[in-house]
Design a protein around this motif. Structure first.
Motif, PDB file in Angstrom:
ATOM      1  N   ARG A 163       0.814  -1.214   0.000  1.00 48.61           N
ATOM      2  CA  ARG A 163       0.000   0.000   0.000  1.00 48.61           C
ATOM      3  C   ARG A 163       0.849   1.267   0.000  1.00 48.61           C
ATOM      4  NH1 ARG A 163      -4.957  -0.194   4.123  1.00 48.61           N
ATOM      5  NH2 ARG A 163      -5.399   1.735   2.978  1.00 48.61           N
ATOM      6  N   ASP A 164       2.114   1.157   0.287  1.00 43.26           N
ATOM      7  CA  ASP A 164       3.017   2.298   0.244  1.00 43.26           C
ATOM      8  C   ASP A 164       3.321   2.633  -1.218  1.00 43.26           C
ATOM      9  OD1 ASP A 164       4.911   4.246   0.692  1.00 43.26           O
ATOM     10  OD2 ASP A 164       6.530   2.813   1.053  1.00 43.26           O
ATOM     11  N   ARG A 165       2.962   3.847  -1.649  1.00 44.61           N
ATOM     12  CA  ARG A 165       3.139   4.232  -3.049  1.00 44.61           C
ATOM     13  C   ARG A 165       4.609   4.257  -3.457  1.00 44.61           C
ATOM     14  NH1 ARG A 165       1.921   8.969  -4.776  1.00 44.61           N
ATOM     15  NH2 ARG A 165       1.275   8.362  -6.867  1.00 44.61           N
ATOM     16  N   VAL A 166       5.481   4.590  -2.506  1.00 46.97           N
ATOM     17  CA  VAL A 166       6.910   4.584  -2.818  1.00 46.97           C
ATOM     18  C   VAL A 166       7.342   3.182  -3.224  1.00 46.97           C
ATOM     19  CG1 VAL A 166       9.222   4.965  -1.906  1.00 46.97           C
ATOM     20  CG2 VAL A 166       7.370   6.517  -1.270  1.00 46.97           C
ATOM     21  N   PHE A 167       6.961   2.202  -2.392  1.00 48.66           N
ATOM     22  CA  PHE A 167       7.306   0.816  -2.719  1.00 48.66           C
ATOM     23  C   PHE A 167       6.631   0.387  -4.014  1.00 48.66           C
ATOM     24  CE2 PHE A 167       6.330  -3.646  -2.927  1.00 48.66           C
ATOM     25  CZ  PHE A 167       7.536  -4.242  -2.606  1.00 48.66           C
ATOM     26  N   ARG A 168       5.338   0.648  -4.127  1.00 51.82           N
ATOM     27  CA  ARG A 168       4.555   0.087  -5.225  1.00 51.82           C
ATOM     28  C   ARG A 168       5.084   0.536  -6.584  1.00 51.82           C
ATOM     29  NH1 ARG A 168       0.060   1.398  -3.353  1.00 51.82           N
ATOM     30  NH2 ARG A 168      -0.572   3.182  -4.626  1.00 51.82           N
ATOM     31  N   TYR A 169       5.347   1.833  -6.728  1.00 53.63           N
ATOM     32  CA  TYR A 169       5.765   2.311  -8.043  1.00 53.63           C
ATOM     33  C   TYR A 169       7.225   1.992  -8.334  1.00 53.63           C
ATOM     34  CZ  TYR A 169       1.279   4.423  -8.904  1.00 53.63           C
ATOM     35  OH  TYR A 169      -0.057   4.591  -9.138  1.00 53.63           O
ATOM     36  N   HIS A 170       8.061   1.896  -7.307  1.00 54.79           N
ATOM     37  CA  HIS A 170       9.412   1.401  -7.555  1.00 54.79           C
ATOM     38  C   HIS A 170       9.373  -0.060  -8.005  1.00 54.79           C
ATOM     39  CE1 HIS A 170      11.110   4.961  -5.440  1.00 54.79           C
ATOM     40  NE2 HIS A 170      12.192   4.677  -6.144  1.00 54.79           N
ATOM     41  N   ALA A 171       8.538  -0.869  -7.340  1.00 54.34           N
ATOM     42  CA  ALA A 171       8.434  -2.278  -7.700  1.00 54.34           C
ATOM     43  C   ALA A 171       7.883  -2.453  -9.114  1.00 54.34           C
ATOM     44  CB  ALA A 171       7.563  -3.015  -6.692  1.00 54.34           C
ATOM     45  N   LEU A 172       6.856  -1.682  -9.457  1.00 55.56           N
ATOM     46  CA  LEU A 172       6.292  -1.773 -10.798  1.00 55.56           C
ATOM     47  C   LEU A 172       7.283  -1.285 -11.853  1.00 55.56           C
ATOM     48  CD1 LEU A 172       2.637  -0.569 -10.097  1.00 55.56           C
ATOM     49  CD2 LEU A 172       3.399  -2.898 -10.606  1.00 55.56           C
ATOM     50  N   GLU A 173       8.061  -0.271 -11.500  1.00 56.82           N
ATOM     51  CA  GLU A 173       9.082   0.208 -12.436  1.00 56.82           C
ATOM     52  C   GLU A 173      10.133  -0.871 -12.685  1.00 56.82           C
ATOM     53  OE1 GLU A 173      12.028   4.077 -13.138  1.00 56.82           O
ATOM     54  OE2 GLU A 173      10.665   4.009 -11.420  1.00 56.82           O
ATOM     55  N   GLY A 174      10.584  -1.520 -11.596  1.00 50.61           N
ATOM     56  CA  GLY A 174      11.509  -2.634 -11.764  1.00 50.61           C
ATOM     57  C   GLY A 174      10.888  -3.786 -12.531  1.00 50.61           C
ATOM     58  N   GLY A 175       9.598  -4.029 -12.312  1.00 55.35           N
ATOM     59  CA  GLY A 175       8.912  -5.103 -13.025  1.00 55.35           C
ATOM     60  C   GLY A 175       8.812  -4.839 -14.514  1.00 55.35           C
ATOM     61  N   CYS A 176       8.537  -3.581 -14.893  1.00 55.78           N
ATOM     62  CA  CYS A 176       8.454  -3.245 -16.313  1.00 55.78           C
ATOM     63  C   CYS A 176       9.827  -3.335 -16.976  1.00 55.78           C
ATOM     64  CB  CYS A 176       7.861  -1.849 -16.483  1.00 55.78           C
ATOM     65  SG  CYS A 176       6.102  -1.735 -16.069  1.00 55.78           S
ATOM     66  N   GLY A 177      10.877  -2.927 -16.245  1.00 55.23           N
ATOM     67  CA  GLY A 177      12.224  -3.106 -16.777  1.00 55.23           C
ATOM     68  C   GLY A 177      12.553  -4.574 -16.979  1.00 55.23           C
ATOM     69  N   THR A 178      12.125  -5.404 -16.026  1.00 57.02           N
ATOM     70  CA  THR A 178      12.332  -6.845 -16.143  1.00 57.02           C
ATOM     71  C   THR A 178      11.513  -7.423 -17.289  1.00 57.02           C
ATOM     72  OG1 THR A 178      12.713  -6.932 -13.756  1.00 57.02           O
ATOM     73  CG2 THR A 178      12.254  -9.017 -14.859  1.00 57.02           C
ATOM     74  N   PHE A 179      10.329  -6.853 -17.549  1.00 61.15           N
ATOM     75  CA  PHE A 179       9.506  -7.265 -18.687  1.00 61.15           C
ATOM     76  C   PHE A 179      10.300  -7.116 -19.987  1.00 61.15           C
ATOM     77  CE2 PHE A 179       6.443  -6.671 -22.067  1.00 61.15           C
ATOM     78  CZ  PHE A 179       5.385  -7.501 -21.748  1.00 61.15           C
ATOM     79  N   SER A 180      10.998  -5.987 -20.134  1.00 59.38           N
ATOM     80  CA  SER A 180      11.823  -5.787 -21.326  1.00 59.38           C
ATOM     81  C   SER A 180      12.953  -6.810 -21.402  1.00 59.38           C
ATOM     82  CB  SER A 180      12.417  -4.370 -21.316  1.00 59.38           C
ATOM     83  OG  SER A 180      11.412  -3.393 -21.451  1.00 59.38           O
ATOM     84  N   LEU A 181      13.603  -7.033 -20.266  1.00 59.39           N
ATOM     85  CA  LEU A 181      14.716  -7.986 -20.231  1.00 59.39           C
ATOM     86  C   LEU A 181      14.255  -9.393 -20.583  1.00 59.39           C
ATOM     87  CD1 LEU A 181      17.583  -8.906 -19.537  1.00 59.39           C
ATOM     88  CD2 LEU A 181      16.903  -8.951 -17.132  1.00 59.39           C
ATOM     89  N   PHE A 182      13.147  -9.833 -19.987  1.00 64.54           N
ATOM     90  CA  PHE A 182      12.669 -11.196 -20.216  1.00 64.54           C
ATOM     91  C   PHE A 182      12.108 -11.383 -21.620  1.00 64.54           C
ATOM     92  CE2 PHE A 182      11.910 -12.402 -15.470  1.00 64.54           C
ATOM     93  CZ  PHE A 182      13.261 -12.244 -15.243  1.00 64.54           C
ATOM     94  N   ALA A 183      11.620 -10.301 -22.242  1.00 63.93           N
ATOM     95  CA  ALA A 183      11.199 -10.405 -23.649  1.00 63.93           C
ATOM     96  C   ALA A 183      12.387 -10.783 -24.516  1.00 63.93           C
ATOM     97  CB  ALA A 183      10.586  -9.085 -24.110  1.00 63.93           C
ATOM     98  N   PHE A 184      13.544 -10.204 -24.206  1.00 63.87           N
ATOM     99  CA  PHE A 184      14.754 -10.574 -24.951  1.00 63.87           C
ATOM    100  C   PHE A 184      15.177 -12.006 -24.639  1.00 63.87           C
ATOM    101  CE2 PHE A 184      19.363 -11.016 -25.226  1.00 63.87           C
ATOM    102  CZ  PHE A 184      19.573 -10.686 -26.551  1.00 63.87           C
ATOM    103  N   LEU A 185      15.168 -12.371 -23.351  1.00 67.24           N
ATOM    104  CA  LEU A 185      15.576 -13.729 -22.984  1.00 67.24           C
ATOM    105  C   LEU A 185      14.687 -14.777 -23.647  1.00 67.24           C
ATOM    106  CD1 LEU A 185      16.351 -13.380 -19.154  1.00 67.24           C
ATOM    107  CD2 LEU A 185      17.975 -13.468 -21.053  1.00 67.24           C
ATOM    108  N   GLY A 186      13.386 -14.491 -23.737  1.00 67.79           N
ATOM    109  CA  GLY A 186      12.472 -15.448 -24.351  1.00 67.79           C
ATOM    110  C   GLY A 186      12.570 -15.492 -25.862  1.00 67.79           C
TER     111      GLY A 186
END
Length: 410
Positions: free
Chosen positions: A210-233
């Motif tokens: 529920r902490d917005r600081v955590f949530r948006y940092h986590a989602l930002e890292g998740g979207c970056g990982t989305f790009s990385l895993f698209a390449f890996l796949g």
């Protein structure tokens, strides 16, 4: 407790942390051989990768509370043993479906090696700056290991067959289990064991999320990982199937990727000494958008040679060297009291989001680099959008937080 850790334990924790990148990258060069021998349909090989990421996602959020209740040693031993058994199952799998199931189980066990080493450092090192520095060294292992894993996997696949890759992984699991049993003490003091209860655990995760600081940092890292895993796949099908690179030469693509990531991490560490962590993270998100867009333009205009894509991906990995460490530390710094829960929830979030890109690239890729590049751009756009939503108090971190961010970044 001493403020410094014995060198042997640091080496052991680094070996454990390497389980994740070894198991992710080492078998990628074997995709064509696996698909041919197991008579896989298009996209099925990518499902095995998505199953691995999903298992890591679920495993991280599970092993954190277990290690807080039972101590660090027992869950780590059991998780590593489960990873070893499941790796043997992968080596003997008669079909892609069975292989995907064993990969899921292996990832669930292997997730203990991602979460618990960070907890061991927090147990043994009371000095926050020293702990951040050591966690940064473990993070750097995840950038160095991919230099070796695909090249080793390509060599093994060419000379011994794809099954041998999983036998090597099983041997690595046995080695880690023996080292844990022989050298790693239980670092969690008895009085710090917490009661294992579902409701309080869920409430802790709810509080963190529920902490917005955590949530948006986590989602930002998740979207970056989305790009990385698209390449890996997508990379195995594009480079091995379309460009017909040998498995060993395919490994050299990952050498450049890992080199770019290490450069990004090191430059990020210096940049946050001069600037606040927030602007540096924003710069990384912008760089990721630019580099992934350049890759998409190359694929659409037909200038998508192996060398051009490799150089573009190296630039993308340099940008991720800013985004991923910055997002991770942005999640953890505001939650010192719930660091274990925050770490596990962050890991679960990024791997869960990233797993979707491996499924999508397997379904729509069909050997073309365009869908892979398009999904990477999609992840970069998500990174930018989340970066804009981050609360300003996260952007304007204190000098003390900047110091911690630097150390965790490498």
């Amino acid at each position: 407790m001493k403020p410094r850790m014995p060198g042997l334990i640091i080496v052991l924790l680094a070996l454990l942390t390497a389980v994740g990148p070894i198991s992710t990258d080492m078998y990628l060069p074997a995709f064509p051989a696996m698909k041919a021998e197991l008579m896989a349909r298009p996209g099925e090989a990518q499902i095995t990768l998505a199953a691995w990421f999903l298992g890591l996602s679920v495993g991280q959020i599970t092993h954190g509370p277990l290690s807080d209740h039972y101590g660090r040693r027992v869950p780590l031993l059991l998780g590593t043993a489960l990873y070893t058994i499941a790796s043997i199952g992968c080596a003997m799998a008669p079909s892609m479906t069975i292989l995907s199931c064993w990969r899921l189980v292996a990832a669930f066990g292997g997730a203990a090696s991602l979460v618990i080493p960070r907890a061991v450092i927090r147990d043994m090192v009371l000095n926050g700056v020293e702990a951040a520095r050591l966690i940064g060294r473990l993070t750097l292992v995840m950038g160095v290991v991919p230099i070796l894993a695909p090249t080793a996997g390509g060599f093994i696949a060419e000379h011994l067959g794809w099954e041998a890759i999983f036998w090597v992984a099983a041997f690595y699991g046995v080695l880690c289990s023996l080292l844990i049993w022989r050298y790693l003490p239980d670092t969690l003091l008895p009085e710090r064991h917490v009661t294992l209860s579902l409701v309080p655990t869920l409430l802790r995760y709810r509080k963190v999320w529920r902490d917005r600081v955590f949530r948006y940092h986590a989602l930002e890292g998740g979207c970056g990982t989305f790009s990385l895993f698209a390449f890996l796949g997508g990379a195995p099908t594009v480079f091995l199937g379309t460009y017909h690179l040998s498995p060993t030469l395919f490994g050299s693509v990952f050498i450049s990727n890992a080199t770019g990531y290490i450069i990004g991490v090191q430059v990020n560490a210096r940049a946050v000494r001069r600037y606040r962590p927030g602007p540096v993270l924003t710069a990384g998100a912008c760089a990721l958008a630019v580099t992934t867009s350049a890759m998409l333009v190359l694929t659409l205009t037909g200038i998508d040679t192996p060398l051009a894509l490799t150089l573009c991906m190296m630039a993308c990995m340099t940008a991720l060297g800013f985004v991923l460490p910055g997002a991770a530390i942005g999640c953890l710094l505001p939650h010192a009291a719930e660091a274990g829960s925050a770490s596990a929830l962050y890991g679960t979030t990024v791997f869960f989001i990233g797993a979707f890109s491996t499924v999508l690239v397997g379904e729509i890729g069909r050997g073309s680099p365009v869908p892979m590049a398009a999904l990477m751009v999609l992840g970069a756009i998500g990174t930018l959008l989340c970066d804009r939503q981050r609360p300003r108090r996260a952007r304007r971190g204190s000098r003390r937080n900047a110091r911690s961010d630097t150390l965790v970044g490498g």
